[in-house]
Write a protein that holds these residues in place. Structure first.
Motif, PDB file in Angstrom:
ATOM      1  N   UNK A  64     -36.142  -3.300  31.327  1.00 33.72           N
ATOM      2  CA  UNK A  64     -36.697  -3.669  30.023  1.00 33.72           C
ATOM      3  C   UNK A  64     -37.921  -4.554  30.187  1.00 33.72           C
ATOM      4  N   UNK A  65     -37.836  -5.534  31.053  1.00 37.41           N
ATOM      5  CA  UNK A  65     -38.967  -6.448  31.292  1.00 37.41           C
ATOM      6  C   UNK A  65     -40.164  -5.684  31.846  1.00 37.41           C
ATOM      7  N   UNK A 125     -40.602  -5.563  20.819  1.00 37.62           N
ATOM      8  CA  UNK A 125     -39.328  -6.286  20.807  1.00 37.62           C
ATOM      9  C   UNK A 125     -38.156  -5.313  20.656  1.00 37.62           C
ATOM     10  N   UNK A 126     -38.301  -4.310  19.794  1.00 37.21           N
ATOM     11  CA  UNK A 126     -37.253  -3.317  19.577  1.00 37.21           C
ATOM     12  C   UNK A 126     -36.980  -2.526  20.859  1.00 37.21           C
ATOM     13  N   UNK A 127     -38.042  -2.112  21.536  1.00 35.94           N
ATOM     14  CA  UNK A 127     -37.885  -1.364  22.782  1.00 35.94           C
ATOM     15  C   UNK A 127     -37.228  -2.221  23.852  1.00 35.94           C
ATOM     16  N   UNK A 128     -37.609  -3.503  23.920  1.00 31.38           N
ATOM     17  CA  UNK A 128     -36.994  -4.398  24.897  1.00 31.38           C
ATOM     18  C   UNK A 128     -35.491  -4.498  24.639  1.00 31.38           C
ATOM     19  N   UNK A 173     -32.820  -3.444  27.304  1.00 32.24           N
ATOM     20  CA  UNK A 173     -32.113  -4.573  27.920  1.00 32.24           C
ATOM     21  C   UNK A 173     -30.606  -4.399  27.848  1.00 32.24           C
ATOM     22  N   UNK A 174     -30.134  -3.668  26.863  1.00 35.00           N
ATOM     23  CA  UNK A 174     -28.693  -3.431  26.752  1.00 35.00           C
ATOM     24  C   UNK A 174     -28.170  -2.655  27.964  1.00 35.00           C
TER      25      UNK A 174
END
Length: 91
Positions: free
Chosen positions: A28-29, A14-17, A21-22
Motif C-alpha cells: 500500500x505504501x 487515501x481510499x486506495x491506501x 493496506x488491509x
C-alpha cells in the motif's frame, strides 16, 4: 507549470491506501508513493496524456501509472490532478 491535487484526487489516494493496506501495508505504501510521484512528469510534458474529448472545452487528459488511471486538467499555468483509480474499477 505548477501541479496541484484536488481534494477528490487526494481522497482517491487515501481510499486506495486503505484498500491495499488491509492486505499488505508495505505494498500500500509503495503503491501510493508511486501514484503520488507519477504526475510529476507532467511538469515537463503536460500534454503527454490522452485527451478526453467528452470533457471539451476543458482540457482533461489521462495517463496510466501501472494499473492505475490518473486524470488531470490543464489550466495554464496549473495542472490539476483530478482523480485516480485502478483500471479494474468500474468508473
Amino acid at each position: 507549470m505548477e501541479l496541484k491535487w484536488t481534494s477528490k484526487a487526494l481522497s482517491d489516494l487515501a481510499r486506495l491506501y486503505e484498500f491495499l493496506a488491509a492486505v499488505n501495508k508495505l505494498t500500500a505504501v509503495h503503491t501510493v508513493q508511486s501514484l503520488a510521484a507519477a504526475p510529476s512528469r507532467l511538469l515537463e510534458q503536460p500534454r503527454i496524456g490522452e485527451k478526453l474529448e467528452e470533457f471539451e472545452p476543458r482540457e482533461v487528459r489521462r495517463i496510466l501509472a501501472g494499473h492505475y488511471e490518473v486524470r488531470y486538467e490543464i489550466r495554464e499555468p496549473i495542472i490539476y490532478v483530478l482523480r485516480l483509480w485502478h483500471t479494474r474499477e468500474d468508473r
